[in-house]
Motif scaffolding. Structure first.
Motif, short mmCIF file in Angstrom:
data_model
loop_
_atom_site.label_atom_id
_atom_site.label_comp_id
_atom_site.label_asym_id
_atom_site.label_seq_id
_atom_site.Cartn_x
_atom_site.Cartn_y
_atom_site.Cartn_z
N PRO A 155 35.15 36.35 62.31
CA PRO A 155 36.20 36.55 61.32
C PRO A 155 37.23 35.44 61.36
CG PRO A 155 36.55 37.99 63.19
CD PRO A 155 35.21 37.34 63.40
N LYS A 156 37.74 35.12 60.20
CA LYS A 156 38.78 34.10 60.07
C LYS A 156 40.14 34.74 59.81
CE LYS A 156 37.76 30.52 57.54
NZ LYS A 156 37.51 29.68 56.33
N SER A 157 40.17 35.75 58.95
CA SER A 157 41.44 36.36 58.56
C SER A 157 41.94 37.34 59.62
CB SER A 157 41.29 37.09 57.23
OG SER A 157 40.49 38.24 57.39
N GLY A 158 43.25 37.57 59.61
CA GLY A 158 43.84 38.49 60.57
C GLY A 158 43.31 39.90 60.45
N LEU A 159 43.06 40.36 59.22
CA LEU A 159 42.54 41.72 59.01
C LEU A 159 41.21 41.90 59.69
CD1 LEU A 159 42.39 44.49 57.62
CD2 LEU A 159 41.37 43.32 55.64
N PHE A 160 40.28 40.98 59.47
CA PHE A 160 38.95 41.14 60.03
C PHE A 160 38.94 40.90 61.54
CE2 PHE A 160 37.97 40.82 55.59
CZ PHE A 160 36.92 41.71 55.44
N LYS A 161 39.85 40.09 62.04
CA LYS A 161 39.93 39.90 63.49
C LYS A 161 40.34 41.18 64.19
CE LYS A 161 40.82 34.91 63.67
NZ LYS A 161 41.80 33.85 64.04
N LYS A 162 41.10 42.03 63.51
CA LYS A 162 41.49 43.31 64.08
C LYS A 162 40.31 44.27 64.17
CE LYS A 162 46.29 43.14 62.45
NZ LYS A 162 47.31 43.78 61.58
N LEU A 163 39.29 44.05 63.34
CA LEU A 163 38.15 44.95 63.28
C LEU A 163 36.93 44.42 64.02
CD1 LEU A 163 38.31 45.86 59.48
CD2 LEU A 163 39.28 47.16 61.38
N PHE A 164 36.62 43.11 63.83
CA PHE A 164 35.36 42.55 64.29
C PHE A 164 35.56 41.38 65.25
CE2 PHE A 164 34.72 43.55 59.62
CZ PHE A 164 34.27 44.84 59.85
N VAL A 165 34.60 41.21 66.15
CA VAL A 165 34.55 40.04 67.03
C VAL A 165 33.48 39.07 66.55
CG1 VAL A 165 34.11 39.22 69.37
CG2 VAL A 165 35.36 41.37 69.00
N ARG A 166 32.31 39.60 66.24
CA ARG A 166 31.19 38.78 65.81
C ARG A 166 30.22 39.64 64.99
NH1 ARG A 166 28.37 34.10 67.96
NH2 ARG A 166 26.12 34.23 67.65
N ILE A 167 29.61 39.03 64.02
CA ILE A 167 28.68 39.74 63.15
C ILE A 167 27.38 38.94 63.10
CG2 ILE A 167 28.25 40.61 60.82
CD1 ILE A 167 31.48 40.26 60.60
N GLU A 168 26.26 39.61 63.37
CA GLU A 168 24.96 38.96 63.30
C GLU A 168 24.06 39.73 62.35
OE1 GLU A 168 23.42 38.68 67.23
OE2 GLU A 168 25.03 37.38 67.95
N ALA A 169 23.27 38.99 61.58
CA ALA A 169 22.35 39.63 60.63
C ALA A 169 21.04 38.88 60.60
CB ALA A 169 22.96 39.67 59.24
N GLN A 170 19.99 39.61 60.26
CA GLN A 170 18.68 38.99 60.12
C GLN A 170 17.90 39.69 59.02
OE1 GLN A 170 17.41 39.87 64.21
NE2 GLN A 170 15.79 41.16 63.39
N GLY A 171 16.94 38.99 58.45
CA GLY A 171 16.14 39.58 57.39
C GLY A 171 15.09 38.61 56.90
N GLN A 172 14.47 38.97 55.80
CA GLN A 172 13.49 38.11 55.17
C GLN A 172 13.82 38.07 53.68
OE1 GLN A 172 9.44 39.04 56.20
NE2 GLN A 172 8.66 37.10 55.44
N GLN A 173 13.16 38.86 52.86
CA GLN A 173 13.54 38.90 51.45
C GLN A 173 14.86 39.64 51.27
OE1 GLN A 173 10.66 40.69 48.86
NE2 GLN A 173 11.85 40.33 47.02
#
Length: 213
Positions: A155-173
């Protein structure tokens, strides 16, 4: 307590399903293959998927599991139909957040909800708002191959820093898995299966979206 944890985790997590896929579009603007995959996701008028959410609370040393189906409609919003551990509908539009069970019904204006920024950002990203995305997230790693892709965000913004540390995602289509590392060593994992892009909403889905008009 279980229901409360579920709805808090779901409200935080629902913004990320398309956030991550659209972020890949912008990150790989020079890759025709990736642009084709994720622009297809962004342009879909309706997307359905089964989901399973695993919410780990470090303070309780427990994992709460819930599952159901998701429907995104570009002209309406997002519908989460929760089947377990409770049966409930969560409808999110640009204006309202509605929770409905067999016995209860509640609604709140998005701008009056503690999750307003998350929910609004999610809907903006479904429409391809690149400026909103760049304002809130940094890409720390990303990889694309014909057999699948993965991306990690912070997260870059202050709001999201209060909620998240790191987000990972994976997929194909489609997006297949999202792992959200939260504050206080909590985490949320969402698995998506059986994704498809129907031509239109069912009558039942449309009726639920009408509740949040």
């Amino acid at each position: 307590m279980l229901k409360g944890h579920f709805f808090k985790g779901l409200c935080r997590a629902l913004s990320l399903f398309i956030v991550l896929s659209l972020f890949s579009v912008f990150s790989y603007a020079d890759s025709a293959a990736v642009s084709t995959i994720f622009q297809q996701l962004a342009k879909s008028d309706v997307v359905r998927a089964d989901f399973e959410q695993q919410k780990k609370l470090a303070s309780l040393n427990k994992t709460f599991v819930s599952n159901g189906t998701l429907t995104f409609a570009k002209s309406n919003g997002v519908l989460w139909k929760i089947k377990r551990p409770v049966q409930a509908d969560l409808i999110v539009t640009q204006k309202k957040l509605v929770q409905k069970t067999q016995r209860t019904y509640s609604q709140i204006q998005i701008d009056q909800s503690p999750y307003s920024s998350v929910a609004t950002l999610f809907l903006q990203l479904m429409s391809g708002d690149e400026k909103a995305l760049a304002k809130n997230f940094n890409v720390v790693s990303a990889d694309y191959r014909p057999t699948g892709w993965n991306v990690a965000l912070t997260p870059k913004s202050g709001l999201f820093k209060k909620l998240f540390v790191r987000i990972e995602a994976q997929g194909q289509q489609y997006v297949d898995k999202i792992v959200i590392q939260e504050q206080a060593n909590n985490s949320t994992t969402i698995l998506f299966r059986n994704q498809n892009t129907p031509l239109k909403l069912t009558a039942a889905e449309d009726a639920l979206f009408q509740l949040a008009k």
